[in-house]
Scaffold this motif. Structure first.
Motif, PDB file in Angstrom:
ATOM      1  N   MET A   1       0.687  -1.077  -0.232  1.00 28.98           N
ATOM      2  CA  MET A   1       0.268   0.138  -0.235  1.00 28.98           C
ATOM      3  C   MET A   1       0.984   0.948   0.079  1.00 28.98           C
ATOM      4  SD  MET A   1      -3.338  -0.927   0.787  1.00 28.98           S
ATOM      5  CE  MET A   1      -4.129  -0.664   0.485  1.00 28.98           C
ATOM      6  N   LYS A   2       0.661   2.250  -0.583  1.00 28.20           N
ATOM      7  CA  LYS A   2       1.038   3.570  -0.802  1.00 28.20           C
ATOM      8  C   LYS A   2       0.564   4.610  -0.258  1.00 28.20           C
ATOM      9  CE  LYS A   2       2.603   7.046  -4.207  1.00 28.20           C
ATOM     10  NZ  LYS A   2       2.363   7.808  -5.375  1.00 28.20           N
ATOM     11  N   TYR A   3      -0.428   4.762   0.548  1.00 32.39           N
ATOM     12  CA  TYR A   3      -1.630   5.829   0.788  1.00 32.39           C
ATOM     13  C   TYR A   3      -2.126   5.332   2.039  1.00 32.39           C
ATOM     14  CZ  TYR A   3      -1.166   8.046  -4.060  1.00 32.39           C
ATOM     15  OH  TYR A   3      -0.140   8.286  -4.842  1.00 32.39           O
ATOM     16  N   PHE A   4      -2.747   4.372   2.670  1.00 33.11           N
ATOM     17  CA  PHE A   4      -2.612   3.669   3.365  1.00 33.11           C
ATOM     18  C   PHE A   4      -2.191   2.419   4.033  1.00 33.11           C
ATOM     19  CE2 PHE A   4      -6.821   5.623   0.916  1.00 33.11           C
ATOM     20  CZ  PHE A   4      -6.924   6.744   2.315  1.00 33.11           C
ATOM     21  N   THR A   5      -1.270   2.809   5.053  1.00 27.63           N
ATOM     22  CA  THR A   5       0.321   2.295   5.701  1.00 27.63           C
ATOM     23  C   THR A   5      -1.254   0.994   6.255  1.00 27.63           C
ATOM     24  OG1 THR A   5       1.169   3.049   6.522  1.00 27.63           O
ATOM     25  CG2 THR A   5       2.007   2.720   4.232  1.00 27.63           C
ATOM     26  N   LEU A   6      -0.577  -0.124   6.634  1.00 24.35           N
ATOM     27  CA  LEU A   6      -0.775  -0.498   8.483  1.00 24.35           C
ATOM     28  C   LEU A   6      -0.616   0.398   9.473  1.00 24.35           C
ATOM     29  CD1 LEU A   6      -2.498  -2.691   9.916  1.00 24.35           C
ATOM     30  CD2 LEU A   6      -0.827  -3.996   9.688  1.00 24.35           C
ATOM     31  N   LYS A   7       0.480   1.218   8.931  1.00 23.68           N
ATOM     32  CA  LYS A   7       1.221   1.841  10.069  1.00 23.68           C
ATOM     33  C   LYS A   7       1.138   3.069  10.591  1.00 23.68           C
ATOM     34  CE  LYS A   7       6.154   0.234  10.819  1.00 23.68           C
ATOM     35  NZ  LYS A   7       7.369   0.758  11.282  1.00 23.68           N
ATOM     36  N   TRP A   8       0.067   3.640   9.404  1.00 26.46           N
ATOM     37  CA  TRP A   8      -1.281   4.790   9.301  1.00 26.46           C
ATOM     38  C   TRP A   8      -1.522   4.347   9.745  1.00 26.46           C
ATOM     39  CZ3 TRP A   8      -5.998   4.887   7.069  1.00 26.46           C
ATOM     40  CH2 TRP A   8      -5.619   6.409   6.472  1.00 26.46           C
ATOM     41  N   TRP A   9      -2.322   3.094  10.044  1.00 28.64           N
ATOM     42  CA  TRP A   9      -4.220   2.837  10.190  1.00 28.64           C
ATOM     43  C   TRP A   9      -3.700   3.004  11.642  1.00 28.64           C
ATOM     44  CZ3 TRP A   9      -6.925  -2.209   8.344  1.00 28.64           C
ATOM     45  CH2 TRP A   9      -8.337  -2.265   8.998  1.00 28.64           C
ATOM     46  N   MET A  10      -2.555   2.817  11.612  1.00 25.71           N
ATOM     47  CA  MET A  10      -2.536   1.720  14.038  1.00 25.71           C
ATOM     48  C   MET A  10      -1.707   3.011  14.195  1.00 25.71           C
ATOM     49  SD  MET A  10      -0.208  -2.175  13.587  1.00 25.71           S
ATOM     50  CE  MET A  10      -0.615  -1.816  15.541  1.00 25.71           C
ATOM     51  N   GLY A  11      -2.101   4.101  13.729  1.00 27.01           N
ATOM     52  CA  GLY A  11      -1.824   5.529  14.395  1.00 27.01           C
ATOM     53  C   GLY A  11       0.226   5.194  14.885  1.00 27.01           C
ATOM     54  N   LEU A  12       0.905   4.519  13.893  1.00 21.53           N
ATOM     55  CA  LEU A  12       2.158   4.885  13.949  1.00 21.53           C
ATOM     56  C   LEU A  12       3.104   5.548  13.087  1.00 21.53           C
ATOM     57  CD1 LEU A  12       2.553   1.340  15.101  1.00 21.53           C
ATOM     58  CD2 LEU A  12       1.976   2.704  16.657  1.00 21.53           C
ATOM     59  N   GLN A  13       2.368   5.612  12.027  1.00 19.12           N
ATOM     60  CA  GLN A  13       3.417   6.528  11.672  1.00 19.12           C
ATOM     61  C   GLN A  13       3.782   8.117  11.492  1.00 19.12           C
ATOM     62  OE1 GLN A  13       2.081   5.482   7.001  1.00 19.12           O
ATOM     63  NE2 GLN A  13       2.469   7.402   6.871  1.00 19.12           N
ATOM     64  N   GLU A  14       4.529   8.657  11.671  1.00 15.83           N
ATOM     65  CA  GLU A  14       4.977   9.962  11.912  1.00 15.83           C
ATOM     66  C   GLU A  14       5.487  10.960  10.576  1.00 15.83           C
ATOM     67  OE1 GLU A  14       7.760   9.626  14.639  1.00 15.83           O
ATOM     68  OE2 GLU A  14       6.727   8.788  16.471  1.00 15.83           O
ATOM     69  N   GLY A  15       6.037  11.839  11.004  1.00 16.98           N
ATOM     70  CA  GLY A  15       6.299  12.738   9.695  1.00 16.98           C
ATOM     71  C   GLY A  15       5.981  13.039   8.087  1.00 16.98           C
ATOM     72  N   ARG A  16       6.854  12.875   7.309  1.00 18.69           N
ATOM     73  CA  ARG A  16       5.446  14.094   6.620  1.00 18.69           C
ATOM     74  C   ARG A  16       4.683  12.616   5.580  1.00 18.69           C
ATOM     75  NH1 ARG A  16       6.308  14.177  -0.261  1.00 18.69           N
ATOM     76  NH2 ARG A  16       5.789  16.751  -0.372  1.00 18.69           N
ATOM     77  N   GLY A  17       3.294  13.299   5.381  1.00 20.60           N
ATOM     78  CA  GLY A  17       2.132  12.018   4.611  1.00 20.60           C
ATOM     79  C   GLY A  17       1.534  11.231   5.486  1.00 20.60           C
ATOM     80  N   VAL A  18       1.522  12.403   6.801  1.00 20.82           N
ATOM     81  CA  VAL A  18       0.541  11.901   8.569  1.00 20.82           C
ATOM     82  C   VAL A  18      -0.778  10.827   7.986  1.00 20.82           C
ATOM     83  CG1 VAL A  18       0.129  11.355  10.129  1.00 20.82           C
ATOM     84  CG2 VAL A  18       2.324  12.148   9.691  1.00 20.82           C
ATOM     85  N   ASP A  19      -1.404  12.129   7.006  1.00 14.95           N
ATOM     86  CA  ASP A  19      -2.789  11.718   6.645  1.00 14.95           C
ATOM     87  C   ASP A  19      -2.745  12.236   4.782  1.00 14.95           C
ATOM     88  OD1 ASP A  19      -5.019  11.801   6.663  1.00 14.95           O
ATOM     89  OD2 ASP A  19      -5.817  13.932   6.795  1.00 14.95           O
ATOM     90  N   PRO A  20      -2.795  10.694   4.919  1.00 21.02           N
ATOM     91  CA  PRO A  20      -2.887  10.430   2.866  1.00 21.02           C
ATOM     92  C   PRO A  20      -4.048  10.781   2.559  1.00 21.02           C
ATOM     93  CG  PRO A  20      -3.160   8.028   4.323  1.00 21.02           C
ATOM     94  CD  PRO A  20      -2.998   9.466   5.201  1.00 21.02           C
ATOM     95  N   ILE A  21      -4.704  10.840   3.123  1.00 18.58           N
ATOM     96  CA  ILE A  21      -6.149  11.149   2.089  1.00 18.58           C
ATOM     97  C   ILE A  21      -6.375  11.679   0.922  1.00 18.58           C
ATOM     98  CG2 ILE A  21      -9.137  11.674   2.628  1.00 18.58           C
ATOM     99  CD1 ILE A  21      -8.498  10.723   5.466  1.00 18.58           C
ATOM    100  N   GLU A  22      -6.007  12.775   0.923  1.00 18.71           N
ATOM    101  CA  GLU A  22      -5.462  14.271   0.115  1.00 18.71           C
ATOM    102  C   GLU A  22      -4.930  14.202  -1.388  1.00 18.71           C
ATOM    103  OE1 GLU A  22      -4.076  18.789  -0.703  1.00 18.71           O
ATOM    104  OE2 GLU A  22      -5.857  18.428   1.454  1.00 18.71           O
ATOM    105  N   ASP A  23      -3.710  13.339  -1.181  1.00 16.71           N
ATOM    106  CA  ASP A  23      -2.705  12.642  -1.172  1.00 16.71           C
ATOM    107  C   ASP A  23      -3.434  11.295  -2.256  1.00 16.71           C
ATOM    108  OD1 ASP A  23      -1.104  14.728  -1.034  1.00 16.71           O
ATOM    109  OD2 ASP A  23       0.071  13.115   0.306  1.00 16.71           O
ATOM    110  N   PHE A  24      -4.287  10.712  -1.759  1.00 20.70           N
ATOM    111  CA  PHE A  24      -5.406   9.065  -1.829  1.00 20.70           C
ATOM    112  C   PHE A  24      -6.242  10.204  -3.262  1.00 20.70           C
ATOM    113  CE2 PHE A  24      -8.098   6.712  -1.971  1.00 20.70           C
ATOM    114  CZ  PHE A  24      -8.130   5.218  -2.731  1.00 20.70           C
ATOM    115  N   GLN A  25      -6.980  10.908  -2.913  1.00 18.82           N
ATOM    116  CA  GLN A  25      -7.593  11.753  -3.602  1.00 18.82           C
ATOM    117  C   GLN A  25      -7.199  12.520  -5.018  1.00 18.82           C
ATOM    118  OE1 GLN A  25      -9.770  13.846  -0.575  1.00 18.82           O
ATOM    119  NE2 GLN A  25     -11.549  12.458  -0.129  1.00 18.82           N
ATOM    120  N   GLU A  26      -6.214  12.747  -5.002  1.00 20.55           N
ATOM    121  CA  GLU A  26      -5.857  13.222  -5.774  1.00 20.55           C
ATOM    122  C   GLU A  26      -4.919  12.308  -6.722  1.00 20.55           C
ATOM    123  OE1 GLU A  26      -2.206  15.979  -4.822  1.00 20.55           O
ATOM    124  OE2 GLU A  26      -3.530  17.455  -4.137  1.00 20.55           O
TER     125      GLU A  26
END
Length: 146
Positions: free
Chosen positions: A1-26
């Protein structure tokens, strides 16, 4: 997965791209017209979020993969969803050995999915489950039955 990673889903992702929703919609907007009609319908009117995979069958002779899911409509009504991938080139199921969210047995809750347009008129659908399992299906055509 490029936008919605498991780490993002678990709230463990940090740094740039923390909220992928806008990038995914584009991303979806940029490829939408190239996707099969039924796949566009899936993106526009069917939510796979929290669906449960009940059956998956690959027919090598027909080069077809069918997934049967139990999902919910926006009104909370249960409904059956069938995803049929035609002209299947490859199918991959991977699991993270140490990460996963608590939840139902099997693949778990379907969390997020991402479509991609590949060279040569091919497509890829990536699907992430709460168990940490990610599916990647490469295909040439798609049918949706709800």
């Amino acid at each position: 997965m490029k936008y919605f990673t498991l780490k993002w889903w678990m709230g463990l992702q940090e740094g740039r791209g923390v909220d992928p929703i806008e990038d995914f919609q584009e991303h979806v907007t940029s490829i939408q017209d190239a996707l099969p009609q039924d796949f566009r319908e899936l993106l526009e009117s069917v939510s796979l979020h929290d669906a449960h995979l009940r059956r998956m069958e690959y027919d090598a002779a027909a080069q077809a993969l069918e997934m049967q899911l139990d999902g919910c409509s926006e009104q909370g009504q249960r409904r059956k969803i069938t995803l049929r991938y035609l002209q299947v080139e490859s199918f991959l199921s991977t699991a993270h050995p140490k990460l996963g969210l608590p939840g139902p047995f099997g693949y778990g809750d379907l969390g997020y999915d991402e479509p991609y347009v590949l060279a040569g008129g091919r497509f890829e659908h990536r699907i992430l489950f709460s168990s940490g399992i990610e599916l990647r299906i490469r295909f040439g055509d798609f049918q949706l039955v709800v």
